[in-house]
Structure formats: structure tokens, C-alpha cells
Design an enzyme around this catalytic site. Structure first.
Site, short mmCIF file in Angstrom:
data_model
loop_
_atom_site.label_atom_id
_atom_site.label_comp_id
_atom_site.label_asym_id
_atom_site.label_seq_id
_atom_site.Cartn_x
_atom_site.Cartn_y
_atom_site.Cartn_z
N SER A 157 0.92 -1.18 0.03
CA SER A 157 0.16 -0.20 0.05
C SER A 157 0.88 1.23 -0.01
CB SER A 157 -0.96 0.03 1.13
OG SER A 157 -1.89 0.93 0.95
N ASP A 252 -9.33 -3.22 -6.23
CA ASP A 252 -8.77 -2.18 -5.32
C ASP A 252 -8.86 -0.92 -6.07
OD1 ASP A 252 -6.75 -0.80 -4.03
OD2 ASP A 252 -5.28 -2.35 -4.17
N HIS A 282 -8.05 -4.59 -2.02
CA HIS A 282 -7.00 -3.82 -1.49
C HIS A 282 -6.57 -4.64 0.03
CE1 HIS A 282 -3.92 -0.74 -0.84
NE2 HIS A 282 -4.27 -0.59 0.33
#
Length: 311
Positions: A157, A252, A282
Site C-alpha cells: 500500500s 482495489d 486492497h
């Protein structure tokens, strides 16, 4: 492909527990939420040992945790890991299980870095810390049991944001031998909202309100979101970057920017191994207690990293 049934069940449970009217989360709420989510991570790495330390950073000492798999030799490849959390949340503690799993899968000595977080420390604090930590690991490689000629830089991320920036910056730095970058569900572009950011803005684990709050907490007034040190997708000098291992997820919000970066790197002649995982959301890699695909992707990353460091 449709949303994975187990991922859909998770999202439904999260939606039921959330307030009807979503508002900007406080920094503390953001941090607590991530810590709870990361409890779904699994560690199938009983052979990994850890030791904690601190390294000199531009704003003071930075804590780190060194993970050593049993199979690592006297001088193993090194993996510098930056945790996710929007540059506002997360720590070496929240990502302990993921870091251990990556060390086990890759057979690297992995150094997880506790860089400074916003809003207490706005841009470029995290970037400066990430660069300083990478340079320190390279300098101190021998004492860490790491082969300085076989460094992998990675993160998930927003940690992948830092990893991508470090690799771009390292092109200008002598003494760094980065053989691969590992970007898991990366956040790479804050200048424009991609179609996936629009399509999955609500109800897909991380929503538009949280993303916008993170950016507002992170960026000082007057900083251009197109700056490559904020949005590494916007960089124009990509030739010569290390082998790139990229994992994105179909559902995502950040999918499109990750996929776009993979294409740009390929166009610049960079070796890229990219997988967009069907039906996933995600942070899926960190939810092994719920999603079987999390274990599969970590094993896949392990194989890719092992190949990259032996090239």
C-alpha cells in the site's frame, strides 16, 4: 471476474459494522482501524527469528525489526520493508506477521522500518526516513548478515509508495545495489482519480474519504501532488530501475495506477513481473486468516524474489 465470495463476505461484515453516515476518520480512529484489520494476517513462519534495534534517521532514531529465516546463510539477501497505512497509520507491530511471512517466503533477512508518520510528520519526512533507512542497511549490511549486493526494497500500500520512490531516488545514489523492488497493492498517483478509484470509491475496504483524509494529513500546503516523491507514477526517468515485482488486485481503488506503473516500467525496458489478482480487494495479502489467496500471493512473491536475487 466477480468479487471473491470470501472477500465479499468480509466487506459485507465491515459495512454492517460501520456507521451509516461516513465522516472523515480521526487519525487515532484510522490507526486503530488498521491495527484491527491487520489482526486478520496469518504467520506461517515458525522458523523466523527477530531482533529489534534503532537506526539513525534525519529526524532522530528510527526503530526497526530484523527478521531472519532459519534457512538464511551467513550472508543472505536483504529485504528493506515499509509498512502500509496511508503514511498516517501502521507500524512494525501492525505488520509483524506480514514481515515474518515475507522473510520466510523470500529467505531474505528482512528489515522492517518504523518511519515517521503524518500528520505529526508531514511530507517529506517518511520519504527521507525511507531513503536514510535503505542507505543505512546497505552500509551496515555485513553486521546485519545481509549481502549488500542483493538488496530488495518493498512495501505494501503506502509502504509500496515509499519503496517505489526509494528505487527512483537510488538511481542518483552511489553505493546502493538494489536488485528488485516489490510493490504490493501500491499507491502511486495522487494527481488524478483513475477509473478504479472512482469505481471502488465506496465499500471496497479502503474508501475515498479515508484516502483523501490520509493525503490531507500527509501533504503540507503548496506541495504539488504530481511531484514524483508524492506520486511515483508521475516520474519520467524510469530506465535502469531494478526488476519489479508487482501485485495488484482487481477490486482495489489503486488497481489502475499499479497497472499503469507496470506498463510504464516495461516501456522503459525494466524487467517486470506483474500479477493483477482476480476477485481480490486492497490489502488482501494481509488477510490470510480469511482469504486463502493471501497465502498464495505471499508464496508467489517468495518465489519471485528468490529468482530476482539470484539473477
Amino acid at each position: 471476474m466477480p468479487l471473491d465470495p470470501l472477500a465479499k463476505r468480509l466487506l459485507t461484515m465491515m459495512a454492517a459494522a460501520a456507521p451509516e453516515a461516513r465522516s472523515r476518520p480521526s487519525v487515532e480512529a484510522r490507526r486503530q482501524s488498521l491495527a484491527k484489520l491487520m489482526q486478520f494476517a496469518r504467520t506461517d513462519a515458525p522458523d523466523v527469528t527477530t531482533s529489534d534495534g534503532a537506526l539513525p534517521g534525519p529526524g532522530g532514531e528510527l526503530p526497526y525489526r530484523l527478521y531472519t529465516p532459519a534457512g538464511a546463510g551467513e550472508r543472505a539477501p536483504g529485504f528493506v520493508f515499509f509498512h502500509g497505512g496511508g503514511l498516517v497509520a501502521g507500524s512494525i507491530l501492525t505488520h509483524d506477521r506480514i514481515a515474518a511471512a515475507l522473510a520466510h517466503a523470500t529467505n531474505c533477512r528482512l528489515v522492517s522500518i518504523d518511519y515517521r508518520l503524518a500528520p505529526e510528520h508531514k511530507f517529506p519526512a517518511a520519504v527521507d526516513d525511507a531513503m536514510a533507512a535503505t542507505e543505512w542497511v546497505a552500509r551496515e549490511a555485513a553486521s546485519l548478515g545481509i549481502d549488500a549486493e542483493r538488496l530488495v526494497i518493498g512495501g505494501d500500500s503506502a509502504g509500496a509508495t515509499l519503496a517505489a520512490i526509494v528505487c527512483q531516488e537510488a538511481q542518483q545514489s552511489a553505493g546502493l545495489s538494489i536488485v528488485a523492488q516489490c510493490l504490493i497493492c501500491p499507491v502511486l498517483d495522487f494527481e488524478e482519480a483513475s477509473p478504479s478509484r472512482e469505481a471502488f470509491a465506496e465499500g471496497h475496504l479502503i474508501d475515498r474519504i479515508t484516502i483523501e483524509a490520509d493525503l490531507a494529513d500527509y501533504l503540507p500546503e503548496g506541495i504539488d501532488a504530481a511531484d514524483p516523491r508524492v506520486s511515483p507514477l508521475r516520474a519520467t526517468r524510469l530506465t535502469g530501475l531494478p526488476t519489479t515485482i508487482m501485485h495488484t488486485a482487481e477490486f482495489d481503488p489503486m488497481r489502475d495506477e499499479g497497472n499503469a506503473y507496470a506498463r510504464k516500467l516495461l516501456g522503459a525496458g525494466v524487467v517486470v513481473e506483474h500479477v493483477c489478482h482476480d476477485g481480490m480487494v486492497h490489502n488482501f495479502h494481509a488477510m490470510g486468516a480469511i482469504l486463502p489467496q493471501a497465502q498464495l500471493v505471499l508464496s508467489q512473491i517468495g518465489e519471485q524474489v528468490r529468482r530476482a536475487v539470484e539473477r
